[in-house]
Design an enzyme around this catalytic site. Structure first.
Site, short mmCIF file in Angstrom:
data_model
loop_
_atom_site.label_atom_id
_atom_site.label_comp_id
_atom_site.label_asym_id
_atom_site.label_seq_id
_atom_site.Cartn_x
_atom_site.Cartn_y
_atom_site.Cartn_z
N ASP A 219 61.77 6.59 -6.85
CA ASP A 219 60.54 6.41 -7.64
C ASP A 219 59.48 7.47 -7.32
O ASP A 219 58.41 7.45 -7.92
CB ASP A 219 59.95 5.01 -7.43
N TYR B 170 57.50 15.98 -1.40
CA TYR B 170 58.27 16.05 -0.16
C TYR B 170 58.63 17.48 0.23
O TYR B 170 59.01 17.73 1.38
CB TYR B 170 59.54 15.20 -0.28
#
Length: 453
Positions: free
Chosen positions: A169, A276
């Site tokens: 997600d 990330y």
């Protein structure tokens, strides 16, 4: 229609259940089953889930809370997997051990992600085997269990015929923030994306047919962060580790992740990076502003985890419910909508983790990549991509090979291959540091990892 949630004691369970119940007609769901090996956690979550289904939404959906594989999976249509092997206590070790050695400490990236992956591989394979034994032949496992890149590679290697779709997600959370920053409806945004899980790039974002990447790029450069202007009015509240409510991906130490998007795009402005990527492209900087004694695991335990169980205790004592203590939103909506697309053959567009098979021409055929796909009753129909630039390809190959070596080392019980995986990972500066971290990780994970020789 039966939906089983594996990891029924998760803090995300109430939000997922609410998303399912709100789509009852589209899913034609009759029963939701919670399955967990932690009886105490699941019993408490079961109280809240029962309130959601029976009192809040008056859904008419049957609830079963079980600790038995056969009862959990028999005749199930969908299995939503969200395991956290070792719970937050082990996540804390995943984050703090690398930081002790001057490396990124993160739940799904770097050495922490590899440690978590080695704890999750064989439990995930057991789920697949139990589901194959008891569920309907047409079952689908929709897997949220992290780290999705490592788990999906292990499933590809060990159970290639399993009906499993691995999803994440985080790109959706990024789109939520983009929509809020641009003040548009996220449902009207269409995007292209490629990468590995937690390691990818948005190449285009359109709003009602208009390319909004230039506007978004200007916004990020002006604000020096990718967060909505409304969020930035109270930085102290935003960065406080005790903050709760709102978008869980924008609280506490997440502030530096969104700041990092600006820093990456100062140098590489053509694409919007997955947040990330900060841990791989700005390893040094993220270690410097990390607190090795208080990581994101601590933040979660002090906020979402504590608030949820305190809220359940309060409900049991007083009969009063505080809906703000459980998270509902994109996380639950994404997996429930994916189930609808599979069941009803809608051909809706989703981002999924799937075997490449030529979708990205200059990546290996068997790489587990994250790309858009149309979802129907037969599963994902992947949308082919162009060849990707050398910079992204080089980064992805290094990360992919680190993950492949880790999975091979875990399956074979090979210390050497796992050490190679740690050494190859971009968050680790040298073989010596990789070995020091690995040896500490072996000690911390002796109850969970296979023996490495």
């Amino acid at each position: 229609m039966i939906i089983t949630i594996v990891g029924g004691g998760s803090t995300f369970t109430p939000g997922i259940v609410k998303s399912i119940a709100l789509r009852k007609d589209e899913l034609e769901v009759d029963e939701i089953r919670l399955f967990d090996i932690d009886r105490e956690r699941q019993d408490k979550l079961g109280v809240l889930v029962k309130w959601i289904l029976e009192e809040d939404l008056k859904s008419g959906i049957k609830l079963t809370v079980t600790y038995d594989e056969k009862e959990a999976y028999t005749d199930a249509d969908f299995i939503f997997a969200q395991m956290r092997v070792g719970k937050y206590a082990m996540r804390e070790q995943d984050e703090k051990i690398p930081l002790k050695h001057g490396c990124v400490g993160q739940e799904t990236c770097g050495c922490g992600g590899m440690a978590y992956g080695m704890r999750t591989i064989f439990p995930m394979i057991k789920v697949i085997d139990d589901v194959e034994k008891y569920a309907k032949p047409t079952y689908w496992i929709l897997n949220y269990s992290n780290p999705a890149s490592i788990v999906s590679e292990a499933c590809r290697k060990l159970r290639p015929n399993a009906r499993i779709i691995n999803i994440c997600d985080m790109p959706i959370a990024i789109i939520d923030v983009v929509a809020a920053a641009l003040e548009v409806n996220k449902k009207d945004l269409v995007y292209d994306y490629y990468g590995l899980n937690h390691f990818g790039w948005f190449t285009s974002i359109e709003y009602k047919g208009e390319d909004v990447m230039p506007k978004l790029r200007d916004y990020i450069m002006e604000q020096e962060i990718l967060l909505p202007a409304a969020y930035l009015k109270d930085k102290q509240a935003l960065t406080s580790s005790g903050s709760s409510g709102g978008n869980r991906h924008t609280k506490g130490s997440w502030y530096y992740v969104w700041k990092g998007v600006y820093e990456i795009m100062q140098n590489f402005p053509e694409t919007l990076p997955n947040t990330y990527l900060n841990y791989y492209l700005q390893q040094k900087e993220f270690v410097e502003h990390s607190d090795p004694t208080h990581t994101r695991a601590n933040e979660v335990m002090e906020t979402r985890e504590k608030n949820l169980f305190d809220g359940i205790d309060r409900y049991l004592a007083t009969g009063e419910i505080d809906e703000s203590v459980f998270y509902a939103g994109s996380h639950g909506d994404w997996i429930a909508d994916l189930a609808i697309a599979l069941k009803n053959d809608t051909k809706a567009r989703f981002l999924v983790i799937t075997e490449n098979r030529g979708a990205i021409p200059n990546m290996p055929y068997d790489a587990m990549v994250e790309v858009p796909a149309y979802i129907g009753k037969k599963g994902p129909e992947v949308i082919a991509q162009n060849e990707i630039p050398l910079f992204q390809q080089g980064l992805m190959m290094q990360q992919l090979n680190s993950e492949k070596l880790l999975v091979e080392g875990c399956i074979e019980g090979s210390y050497e291959k796992v050490l190679q995986a740690f050494t190859l990972n971009k968050t680790v500066p040298s073989m010596k540091v990789a070995k020091e971290i690995l040896d500490d990780m072996i000690e911390a994970n002796k109850e969970y990892w296979p023996e490495l020789k």
